[in-house]
Enzyme design. Sequence first.
Site, PDB file in Angstrom:
ATOM      1  N   ARG A 141      40.555  56.220  -6.962  1.00 26.64           N
ATOM      2  CA  ARG A 141      39.523  56.092  -7.993  1.00 26.64           C
ATOM      3  C   ARG A 141      39.081  54.636  -8.157  1.00 26.64           C
ATOM      4  O   ARG A 141      37.936  54.347  -8.447  1.00 26.64           O
ATOM      5  CB  ARG A 141      40.042  56.628  -9.324  1.00 26.64           C
ATOM      6  CG  ARG A 141      40.076  58.135  -9.391  1.00 26.64           C
ATOM      7  CD  ARG A 141      40.702  58.550 -10.708  1.00 26.64           C
ATOM      8  NE  ARG A 141      40.733  59.988 -10.880  1.00 26.64           N
ATOM      9  CZ  ARG A 141      41.610  60.792 -10.292  1.00 26.64           C
ATOM     10  NH1 ARG A 141      42.499  60.304  -9.481  1.00 26.64           N
ATOM     11  NH2 ARG A 141      41.579  62.092 -10.524  1.00 26.64           N
TER      12      ARG A 141
ATOM     13  N   ASN B 219      30.406  52.695  -9.432  1.00 22.28           N
ATOM     14  CA  ASN B 219      29.999  53.588 -10.512  1.00 22.28           C
ATOM     15  C   ASN B 219      29.797  52.861 -11.838  1.00 22.28           C
ATOM     16  O   ASN B 219      29.014  53.313 -12.682  1.00 22.28           O
ATOM     17  CB  ASN B 219      31.002  54.735 -10.655  1.00 22.28           C
ATOM     18  CG  ASN B 219      30.788  55.781  -9.569  1.00 22.28           C
ATOM     19  OD1 ASN B 219      29.700  55.876  -8.992  1.00 22.28           O
ATOM     20  ND2 ASN B 219      31.805  56.550  -9.251  1.00 22.28           N
TER      21      ASN B 219
ATOM     22  N   ASP C 224      42.751  67.970 -16.770  1.00 21.94           N
ATOM     23  CA  ASP C 224      44.184  67.690 -16.632  1.00 21.94           C
ATOM     24  C   ASP C 224      44.970  68.520 -17.649  1.00 21.94           C
ATOM     25  O   ASP C 224      46.030  69.067 -17.340  1.00 21.94           O
ATOM     26  CB  ASP C 224      44.445  66.194 -16.874  1.00 21.94           C
ATOM     27  CG  ASP C 224      43.495  65.337 -16.072  1.00 21.94           C
ATOM     28  OD1 ASP C 224      43.604  65.325 -14.848  1.00 21.94           O
ATOM     29  OD2 ASP C 224      42.598  64.700 -16.677  1.00 21.94           O
TER      30      ASP C 224
ATOM     31  N   HIS D 182      42.463  59.325 -16.717  1.00 18.30           N
ATOM     32  CA  HIS D 182      42.242  60.468 -15.822  1.00 18.30           C
ATOM     33  C   HIS D 182      42.463  59.963 -14.394  1.00 18.30           C
ATOM     34  O   HIS D 182      41.532  59.672 -13.656  1.00 18.30           O
ATOM     35  CB  HIS D 182      40.824  61.023 -15.989  1.00 18.30           C
ATOM     36  CG  HIS D 182      40.498  62.062 -14.938  1.00 18.30           C
ATOM     37  ND1 HIS D 182      41.131  63.280 -14.865  1.00 18.30           N
ATOM     38  CD2 HIS D 182      39.637  62.035 -13.895  1.00 18.30           C
ATOM     39  CE1 HIS D 182      40.669  63.963 -13.842  1.00 18.30           C
ATOM     40  NE2 HIS D 182      39.763  63.223 -13.224  1.00 18.30           N
TER      41      HIS D 182
HETATM   42  P1  NAD Z   1      28.489  65.386  -6.197  1.00 17.18           P
HETATM   43  O1  NAD Z   1      28.426  64.281  -5.208  1.00 17.18           O
HETATM   44  O2  NAD Z   1      28.476  66.779  -5.723  1.00 17.18           O
HETATM   45  O3  NAD Z   1      27.305  65.230  -7.224  1.00 17.18           O
HETATM   46  C1  NAD Z   1      27.038  64.020  -7.844  1.00 17.18           C
HETATM   47  C2  NAD Z   1      25.576  64.052  -8.164  1.00 17.18           C
HETATM   48  O4  NAD Z   1      25.309  62.901  -8.958  1.00 17.18           O
HETATM   49  C3  NAD Z   1      24.687  63.963  -6.914  1.00 17.18           C
HETATM   50  O5  NAD Z   1      23.742  65.017  -6.950  1.00 17.18           O
HETATM   51  C4  NAD Z   1      24.030  62.614  -7.022  1.00 17.18           C
HETATM   52  O6  NAD Z   1      22.693  62.611  -6.534  1.00 17.18           O
HETATM   53  C5  NAD Z   1      24.066  62.394  -8.539  1.00 17.18           C
HETATM   54  N1  NAD Z   1      23.976  61.005  -8.947  1.00 17.18           N
HETATM   55  C6  NAD Z   1      24.514  59.915  -8.356  1.00 17.18           C
HETATM   56  N2  NAD Z   1      24.166  58.814  -9.028  1.00 17.18           N
HETATM   57  C7  NAD Z   1      23.423  59.229 -10.078  1.00 17.18           C
HETATM   58  C8  NAD Z   1      22.768  58.543 -11.121  1.00 17.18           C
HETATM   59  N3  NAD Z   1      22.801  57.215 -11.210  1.00 17.18           N
HETATM   60  N4  NAD Z   1      22.070  59.268 -12.026  1.00 17.18           N
HETATM   61  C9  NAD Z   1      22.014  60.613 -11.936  1.00 17.18           C
HETATM   62  N5  NAD Z   1      22.593  61.315 -10.942  1.00 17.18           N
HETATM   63  C10 NAD Z   1      23.298  60.614 -10.043  1.00 17.18           C
HETATM   64  O7  NAD Z   1      29.787  65.108  -7.123  1.00 17.18           O
HETATM   65  P2  NAD Z   1      30.494  66.129  -8.125  1.00 17.18           P
HETATM   66  O8  NAD Z   1      31.505  66.891  -7.370  1.00 17.18           O
HETATM   67  O9  NAD Z   1      29.481  66.835  -8.930  1.00 17.18           O
HETATM   68  O10 NAD Z   1      31.312  65.087  -9.034  1.00 17.18           O
HETATM   69  C11 NAD Z   1      30.654  64.223  -9.917  1.00 17.18           C
HETATM   70  C12 NAD Z   1      31.639  63.217 -10.517  1.00 17.18           C
HETATM   71  O11 NAD Z   1      32.625  63.882 -11.287  1.00 17.18           O
HETATM   72  C13 NAD Z   1      32.408  62.414  -9.480  1.00 17.18           C
HETATM   73  O12 NAD Z   1      32.529  61.089  -9.953  1.00 17.18           O
HETATM   74  C14 NAD Z   1      33.792  63.062  -9.499  1.00 17.18           C
HETATM   75  O13 NAD Z   1      34.788  62.172  -9.059  1.00 17.18           O
HETATM   76  C15 NAD Z   1      33.915  63.373 -10.959  1.00 17.18           C
HETATM   77  N6  NAD Z   1      34.920  64.357 -11.335  1.00 17.18           N
HETATM   78  C16 NAD Z   1      35.577  64.138 -12.514  1.00 17.18           C
HETATM   79  C17 NAD Z   1      36.505  65.055 -12.967  1.00 17.18           C
HETATM   80  C18 NAD Z   1      37.231  64.848 -14.272  1.00 17.18           C
HETATM   81  O14 NAD Z   1      38.124  65.646 -14.569  1.00 17.18           O
HETATM   82  N7  NAD Z   1      36.934  63.834 -15.073  1.00 17.18           N
HETATM   83  C19 NAD Z   1      36.752  66.192 -12.206  1.00 17.18           C
HETATM   84  C20 NAD Z   1      36.057  66.401 -11.023  1.00 17.18           C
HETATM   85  C21 NAD Z   1      35.118  65.473 -10.592  1.00 17.18           C
HETATM   86  C1  LMR Z   2      39.840  65.827 -10.368  1.00 20.01           C
HETATM   87  O1  LMR Z   2      40.702  65.529 -11.198  1.00 20.01           O
HETATM   88  O2  LMR Z   2      39.768  66.941  -9.826  1.00 20.01           O
HETATM   89  C2  LMR Z   2      38.833  64.798  -9.955  1.00 20.01           C
HETATM   90  O3  LMR Z   2      38.735  63.798 -10.911  1.00 20.01           O
HETATM   91  C3  LMR Z   2      39.202  64.276  -8.617  1.00 20.01           C
HETATM   92  C4  LMR Z   2      38.261  63.194  -8.196  1.00 20.01           C
HETATM   93  O4  LMR Z   2      38.745  62.066  -8.050  1.00 20.01           O
HETATM   94  O5  LMR Z   2      37.055  63.445  -8.032  1.00 20.01           O
END
Ligand code: NAD
Ligand code: LMR
Length: 332
Positions: free
Chosen positions: A100, A107, A161, A189
């Site tokens: 991360r 990001n 989580d 996270h």
């Molecule tokens: P993804 O790549 O499928 O989709 C991300 C989308 O965001 C893309 O369509 C991209 O074009 C868009 N994007 C990028 N920069 C942007 C901006 N500045 N403004 C608007 N849109 C923008 O990814 P995903 O699988 O949907 O995951 C998204 C995020 O969530 C990732 O950072 C991932 O690590 C995170 N995530 C967090 C958790 C959590 O529990 N907190 C869990 C899973 C994923």
């Molecule tokens: C998750 O917990 O599934 C995601 O945050 C993993 C990741 O880093 O995108």
Amino acid sequence: MTLRTPVRVALTGAAGNIGYALAFRIAAGDLLGSRQPVILHLIEVEAARRPLDALVMELDDCAAPLLHDIVATTDLDEGFGDVDWALLVGARPRRQGMERSDLLRVNARIFATQGQALERAAKRQVRVVVVGNPANTNALIALSHAPHLNPHHFSAMTRLDHNRAVSLLARHTGHHAHQVRGVTIWGNHSTTQYPDLHHATVAGRPALELVEWAWYTQTFIPEVQQRGAKVIEMRGASSAGSAANALIDHVQTWAYGTPHDDWTSMAVLAEGSYGIAGGVFYSFPVTCALGEYELVRGLEISSFSRERMEATDRELRRERDQVRDLLGPALG
Ligand code: NAD
Ligand code: LMR
């Protein structure tokens, strides 16, 4: 049936994996209930314009009664215009083998810009949930650029989580998730998060009397910590359906409250409770009512727990130090 005034919900990264899993559930009323119409503000980057437009087509094709209108845009001021909720999902996701921390600076810039746009365009009482990783530090950055918004209305999502921990404990003890109470995710996270069972119960019995200490320390804690990486390894992409589901849980709980005999986990701005100094978004046990959260106070913390709570706090402060130059005027 009387319908209420539509609520505006912004979703960044709408055309991504989580966005796609989420948008249809919001349109169906899963986020704010079956009597609450929504106006969906779908926000993307220009490169994702075509999948964004395709998403709008598919949403139109649902003829969803609760979906009052759609704003699909790559302009942040339009996207956050007058919104009540901002679900900040869009970011570069982590790929296999990436930590991360690799994503931190890439990001962070996105969330600085989005904090500024929220400050300009959103409702003053907007509630913000950051999902894009590293979620806790991104929430800090966004808030730091929004000095006139309520800091207690910013959060980062650790509900995935929390749900993972509840589910794993239930499975291991031969019970169902709905019989589990009092699980806490402390901290970041990330792999340093501390899933704590000291106050948890299963079917009314203390969890730590039902499981072996060795299972708790050597299986449960690392499995919850590593679950996101494991999904990435197996799926070749980060969790999407379960993340969208957790985001729905997070918003629903915040808006409509926790059950009277349970709490949830949310990463919120630390202000000294449990020895966690201000200046980071740290996941705590919280209860919610009427759209506000409150930390669960007075839990006894063992030395085992304290050590882990401090380790994840140290990681958050290291992350903050790496992006200090990107912090805005609200917390600078
Ligand atoms: P993804 O790549 O499928 O989709 C991300 C989308 O965001 C893309 O369509 C991209 O074009 C868009 N994007 C990028 N920069 C942007 C901006 N500045 N403004 C608007 N849109 C923008 O990814 P995903 O699988 O949907 O995951 C998204 C995020 O969530 C990732 O950072 C991932 O690590 C995170 N995530 C967090 C958790 C959590 O529990 N907190 C869990 C899973 C994923
Ligand atoms: C998750 O917990 O599934 C995601 O945050 C993993 C990741 O880093 O995108």
